[in-house]
Design a protein around this motif. Structure first.
Motif, mmCIF file in Angstrom:
data_model
loop_
_atom_site.group_PDB
_atom_site.id
_atom_site.type_symbol
_atom_site.label_atom_id
_atom_site.label_comp_id
_atom_site.label_asym_id
_atom_site.label_seq_id
_atom_site.Cartn_x
_atom_site.Cartn_y
_atom_site.Cartn_z
ATOM 1 N N ARG A 1 0.839 -1.206 0.000
ATOM 2 C CA ARG A 1 0.000 0.000 0.000
ATOM 3 C C ARG A 1 0.871 1.253 0.000
ATOM 4 O O ARG A 1 0.609 2.205 -0.735
ATOM 5 C CB ARG A 1 -0.930 -0.003 1.213
ATOM 6 N N ASN A 2 1.921 1.246 0.829
ATOM 7 C CA ASN A 2 2.817 2.398 0.890
ATOM 8 C C ASN A 2 3.536 2.629 -0.433
ATOM 9 O O ASN A 2 3.892 3.758 -0.772
ATOM 10 C CB ASN A 2 3.838 2.216 2.012
ATOM 11 N N GLU B 1 -4.695 -0.802 -2.804
ATOM 12 C CA GLU B 1 -5.454 -0.040 -1.827
ATOM 13 C C GLU B 1 -6.238 -1.029 -0.985
ATOM 14 O O GLU B 1 -6.596 -2.119 -1.453
ATOM 15 C CB GLU B 1 -6.411 0.950 -2.508
ATOM 16 N N THR B 2 -6.465 -0.681 0.273
ATOM 17 C CA THR B 2 -7.241 -1.546 1.151
ATOM 18 C C THR B 2 -8.586 -0.889 1.425
ATOM 19 O O THR B 2 -8.658 0.321 1.643
ATOM 20 C CB THR B 2 -6.499 -1.805 2.471
ATOM 21 N N ALA C 1 -7.979 -6.141 -0.087
ATOM 22 C CA ALA C 1 -6.926 -5.366 -0.746
ATOM 23 C C ALA C 1 -7.026 -5.570 -2.252
ATOM 24 O O ALA C 1 -7.187 -6.697 -2.726
ATOM 25 C CB ALA C 1 -5.547 -5.804 -0.249
ATOM 26 N N ASP D 1 2.153 4.627 8.001
ATOM 27 C CA ASP D 1 0.957 5.260 7.435
ATOM 28 C C ASP D 1 0.971 6.772 7.663
ATOM 29 O O ASP D 1 0.531 7.548 6.800
ATOM 30 C CB ASP D 1 -0.313 4.657 8.049
#
Length: 237
Positions: free
Chosen positions: A62-63, A68-69, A75, A150
């Protein structure tokens, strides 16, 4: 009976190795935008690792801007920029940590200043949510680490410049290793107090829309981060 689970090298960081496997599938087109990744439970059984390891791998993807979750859904692979930065996994020597911070320091300081100018209320809400998770770090230490990542990714998003998201995403697994190293060197409750205050100062400076204050707060955080892994880095104004 032969074990047909994917082979993950135990000598390297497990979440990174798992993220690498999915990243290669995404980059090669095996997994396409819109495709859903297996559930945490399915991946945990498939790779023979804990769900905590799977969550870290998902957070890394994601990072890096690959997935995307969606809360309660799963996901999903997302459309990526044509030029996507991804570094191969490797061990981290003292020189590697030094090189990482020499890149990270100017990027993060500039990102903080731009985020102060360009952030939205959603970005502040995401920072606040990450701060809450970080403050509960002693009860859920693994999630506290992911919350730290995050928080910084939200700052990158708040710049409004996708290059910051890409570059900081590309080194997110290395940043994770610095967090893990600092937790080996400093008692956890002490570390959480200090790091939590640094992040709150950052959040408040960004919320105030003050780019110079935000840059100063990020600089202080970077100084603290280098000291926590026993590095001496020269800063140039």
């Amino acid at each position: 009976m032969m074990d047909d689970r994917p082979h993950i090298l135990r000598t390297t960081h497990l979440p990174t190795r798992i993220a690498d496997q999915f990243a290669q599938q995404i980059l090669s087109g095996v997994l396409k935008p819109g495709d859903r990744l297996p559930t945490e439970l399915a991946m945990s059984k498939n790779f023979g690792v804990s769900r905590t390891v799977i969550r870290e791998a998902i957070a890394q993807l994601r990072n890096e801007g690959m997935i995307e979750t969606r809360q309660g859904v799963g996901a999903f692979v997302i459309e990526r920029p044509t030029r996507h930065i991804r570094l191969n996994d490797g061990g981290m020597t003292e020189d590697d940590f030094r090189g990482l911070f020499q890149l990270r320091i100017p990027l993060e300081i500039e990102a903080a200043g731009l985020c102060a100018l360009n952030h939205s209320s959603d970005h502040l809400a995401q920072m606040d949510e990450a701060l809450l998770r970080m403050s509960a770090g002693s009860e859920a230490p693994d999630d506290g680490i992911l919350a730290d990542l995050d928080f910084h990714r939200t700052i990158a998003l708040g710049t409004g410049n996708d290059y910051f998201v890409q570059f900081l995403g590309a080194i997110s697994d290395r940043i994770l290793k610095t967090i893990l190293l600092s937790r080996e060197k400093i008692r956890l409750d002490t570390l959480l107090d200090v790091v939590g205050q640094e992040h709150r100062d950052l959040r408040d400076a960004i919320a105030a829309g003050d780019p110079m204050r935000a840059r100063s707060a990020m600089r202080a955080h970077m100084v603290g981060s280098t000291q926590r892994v026993d590095l001496k880095i020269d800063f140039y104004d």
